[in-house]
Design a protein around this motif. Structure first.
Motif, PDB file in Angstrom:
ATOM      1  N   MET A  40       3.165   7.695 -10.867  1.00  0.00           N
ATOM      2  CA  MET A  40       4.086   8.226 -11.861  1.00  0.00           C
ATOM      3  C   MET A  40       4.046   9.752 -11.881  1.00  0.00           C
ATOM      4  N   GLY A  41       5.106  10.312 -12.425  1.00  0.00           N
ATOM      5  CA  GLY A  41       5.203  11.759 -12.583  1.00  0.00           C
ATOM      6  C   GLY A  41       6.636  12.131 -12.875  1.00  0.00           C
ATOM      7  N   PRO A  42       6.868  13.346 -13.354  1.00  0.00           N
ATOM      8  CA  PRO A  42       8.240  13.778 -13.636  1.00  0.00           C
ATOM      9  C   PRO A  42       9.062  13.898 -12.360  1.00  0.00           C
ATOM     10  N   SER A  43      10.353  14.031 -12.514  1.00  0.00           N
ATOM     11  CA  SER A  43      11.232  14.232 -11.373  1.00  0.00           C
ATOM     12  C   SER A  43      10.773  15.450 -10.583  1.00  0.00           C
ATOM     13  N   THR A 170      12.446  -1.853 -10.444  1.00  0.00           N
ATOM     14  CA  THR A 170      13.130  -2.405 -11.616  1.00  0.00           C
ATOM     15  C   THR A 170      14.178  -1.460 -12.176  1.00  0.00           C
ATOM     16  N   GLY A 171      14.448  -0.372 -11.459  1.00  0.00           N
ATOM     17  CA  GLY A 171      15.349   0.658 -11.976  1.00  0.00           C
ATOM     18  C   GLY A 171      16.766   0.186 -12.222  1.00  0.00           C
ATOM     19  N   GLU A 191      -2.920 -13.256  -7.155  1.00  0.00           N
ATOM     20  CA  GLU A 191      -3.042 -14.631  -6.671  1.00  0.00           C
ATOM     21  C   GLU A 191      -2.953 -14.728  -5.156  1.00  0.00           C
ATOM     22  N   HIS A 192      -2.355 -13.737  -4.524  1.00  0.00           N
ATOM     23  CA  HIS A 192      -2.156 -13.813  -3.073  1.00  0.00           C
ATOM     24  C   HIS A 192      -2.833 -12.676  -2.321  1.00  0.00           C
ATOM     25  N   GLY A 193      -3.555 -11.811  -3.029  1.00  0.00           N
ATOM     26  CA  GLY A 193      -4.405 -10.823  -2.390  1.00  0.00           C
ATOM     27  C   GLY A 193      -3.715  -9.666  -1.717  1.00  0.00           C
ATOM     28  N   ARG A 194      -2.434  -9.455  -1.997  1.00  0.00           N
ATOM     29  CA  ARG A 194      -1.740  -8.313  -1.412  1.00  0.00           C
ATOM     30  C   ARG A 194      -2.072  -7.033  -2.171  1.00  0.00           C
ATOM     31  N   THR A 195      -1.731  -5.906  -1.572  1.00  0.00           N
ATOM     32  CA  THR A 195      -1.837  -4.605  -2.226  1.00  0.00           C
ATOM     33  C   THR A 195      -0.430  -4.110  -2.512  1.00  0.00           C
ATOM     34  N   VAL A 196      -0.183  -3.666  -3.734  1.00  0.00           N
ATOM     35  CA  VAL A 196       1.130  -3.137  -4.102  1.00  0.00           C
ATOM     36  C   VAL A 196       0.966  -1.709  -4.614  1.00  0.00           C
ATOM     37  N   VAL A 197       1.767  -0.798  -4.074  1.00  0.00           N
ATOM     38  CA  VAL A 197       1.848   0.580  -4.549  1.00  0.00           C
ATOM     39  C   VAL A 197       3.285   0.789  -5.018  1.00  0.00           C
ATOM     40  N   MET A 198       3.452   1.065  -6.300  1.00  0.00           N
ATOM     41  CA  MET A 198       4.789   1.110  -6.904  1.00  0.00           C
ATOM     42  C   MET A 198       5.063   2.460  -7.551  1.00  0.00           C
ATOM     43  N   VAL A 199       6.130   3.107  -7.144  1.00  0.00           N
ATOM     44  CA  VAL A 199       6.618   4.310  -7.820  1.00  0.00           C
ATOM     45  C   VAL A 199       7.514   3.877  -8.981  1.00  0.00           C
ATOM     46  N   THR A 200       7.268   4.419 -10.158  1.00  0.00           N
ATOM     47  CA  THR A 200       8.098   4.104 -11.309  1.00  0.00           C
ATOM     48  C   THR A 200       8.106   5.274 -12.282  1.00  0.00           C
ATOM     49  N   HIS A 201       9.135   5.335 -13.100  1.00  0.00           N
ATOM     50  CA  HIS A 201       9.193   6.334 -14.179  1.00  0.00           C
ATOM     51  C   HIS A 201       8.979   5.674 -15.532  1.00  0.00           C
ATOM     52  N   ASP A 202       8.817   4.355 -15.549  1.00  0.00           N
ATOM     53  CA  ASP A 202       8.809   3.570 -16.775  1.00  0.00           C
ATOM     54  C   ASP A 202       7.388   3.194 -17.192  1.00  0.00           C
ATOM     55  N   PRO A 203       6.902   3.681 -18.333  1.00  0.00           N
ATOM     56  CA  PRO A 203       5.556   3.324 -18.787  1.00  0.00           C
ATOM     57  C   PRO A 203       5.351   1.823 -18.971  1.00  0.00           C
ATOM     58  N   VAL A 204       6.390   1.098 -19.374  1.00  0.00           N
ATOM     59  CA  VAL A 204       6.270  -0.346 -19.538  1.00  0.00           C
ATOM     60  C   VAL A 204       6.034  -1.012 -18.184  1.00  0.00           C
ATOM     61  N   ALA A 205       6.757  -0.556 -17.167  1.00  0.00           N
ATOM     62  CA  ALA A 205       6.552  -1.098 -15.823  1.00  0.00           C
ATOM     63  C   ALA A 205       5.155  -0.762 -15.322  1.00  0.00           C
ATOM     64  N   ALA A 206       4.713   0.465 -15.574  1.00  0.00           N
ATOM     65  CA  ALA A 206       3.387   0.883 -15.112  1.00  0.00           C
ATOM     66  C   ALA A 206       2.276   0.062 -15.744  1.00  0.00           C
ATOM     67  N   ASP A 210      -2.712  -2.423 -12.217  1.00  0.00           N
ATOM     68  CA  ASP A 210      -4.144  -2.325 -12.516  1.00  0.00           C
ATOM     69  C   ASP A 210      -4.536  -0.899 -12.879  1.00  0.00           C
ATOM     70  N   SER A 211      -3.836   0.071 -12.275  1.00  0.00           N
ATOM     71  CA  SER A 211      -4.140   1.478 -12.529  1.00  0.00           C
ATOM     72  C   SER A 211      -2.903   2.315 -12.248  1.00  0.00           C
ATOM     73  N   VAL A 212      -2.929   3.538 -12.768  1.00  0.00           N
ATOM     74  CA  VAL A 212      -1.814   4.465 -12.589  1.00  0.00           C
ATOM     75  C   VAL A 212      -2.349   5.764 -12.009  1.00  0.00           C
ATOM     76  N   LEU A 213      -1.646   6.271 -11.000  1.00  0.00           N
ATOM     77  CA  LEU A 213      -1.946   7.577 -10.412  1.00  0.00           C
ATOM     78  C   LEU A 213      -0.838   8.532 -10.835  1.00  0.00           C
ATOM     79  N   PHE A 214      -1.212   9.662 -11.425  1.00  0.00           N
ATOM     80  CA  PHE A 214      -0.230  10.627 -11.923  1.00  0.00           C
ATOM     81  C   PHE A 214      -0.128  11.818 -10.979  1.00  0.00           C
ATOM     82  N   LEU A 215       1.107  12.265 -10.753  1.00  0.00           N
ATOM     83  CA  LEU A 215       1.378  13.455  -9.957  1.00  0.00           C
ATOM     84  C   LEU A 215       2.183  14.444 -10.781  1.00  0.00           C
TER      85      LEU A 215
END
Length: 251
Positions: A40-43, A170-171, A191-206, A210-215
């Protein structure tokens, strides 16, 4: 914990107009295998650039990217493309489905592009898991936005990737569909052991991660474990105070 993705002192500078713009400024971070991380982070903070470099879609100006133990960008573009097709899955805001192909054909497209035999049984098993088996012969235009995004997730999973990168998945969705997609991504991880890295601007989505990285300004500006929407929103409001403080590797 094994790192699915590791970024080492990553820089990315653009100079398309004669004026250099630094999108990433020495970012070092890691994403553990079997984890769900929101970025997450501003535009203009560099979050989409980070995702593109981490996924091998763009080359960093300097620094190193390791994905499933293999250094990206170290070899030829053709080798990197082949590796990306077999080890990385992508989910985008606008789905990127081909309108002339059926649901099942869209899911199988990465296999065909990689020169592999189309595994219809696996495609149907993934679609069944995502509640879309009965729509496998439909064209995307007959699906809702949430269903299209589930098809995109099925396509991302068909190659058994080490990491799924999701850019604002989800934008373009309504609240109910967004919740369904985010719950599905969490299931993919837990449940399936994958790794997901998701860019989002939405705190609800974040908060589904499991964790959030801020830029901010292309630099790390902190990390948050077990996030809630309220805690994420509070942290975003004070990002300027955190720039330069850095962030520990995300696990």
């Amino acid at each position: 914990m094994t790192d699915a993705v590791r970024l080492e002192t990553l820089y990315k500078t653009y100079d398309d107009t004669g004026t250099a713009v630094t999108a990433l400024d020495g970012v070092t971070a890691s994403f553990g295998a079997g984890t769900f991380t929101a970025v997450m982070g501003p535009s203009g903070s560099g979050k989409s650039t980070l995702l593109q470099c981490a996924a091998g879609l763009d080359r960093p100006t300097a620094g190193r990217v390791f994905l499933a133990g293999t250094e990206l960008h170290a070899g030829k573009d053709t080798a990197m493309t082949k590796f990306r097709r077999t080890r990385v899955g992508f989910v985008f805001q606008d789905y990127n489905l081909l309108p002339a192909l059926t649901v099942e054909q869209n899911v199988l497209l990465p296999s065909r592009l990689a020169g592999r035999r189309a595994d219809h049984a696996r495609a149907r098993a993934v679609l069944d898991r995502l509640g879309l088996l009965d729509r496998r012969d439909d064209l995307p235009e007959r699906l809702s936005g949430g269903q299209r995004q589930r098809v995109a997730i099925a396509r991302a999973l068909i190659g058994d990737p080490a990491v799924v990168f999701a850019d604002e998945p989800t934008g373009a969705l309504d609240l109910r569909s967004a919740r369904e997609v985010l719950s599905l991504l969490r299931t993919v991880v837990h449940e399936h052991g994958r790794t997901v890295v998701m860019v989002t601007h939405d705190p609800v989505a974040a908060a589904y991660a499991d964790s959030v990285l801020f830029l901010a300004d292309g630099r790390l500006a902190g990390a948050l474990s077990a996030p809630t929407a309220e805690a994420v929103a509070e942290r975003l409001a004070h990002l300027g105070d955190l720039v330069g403080a850095g962030a520990e590797a995300v696990a």
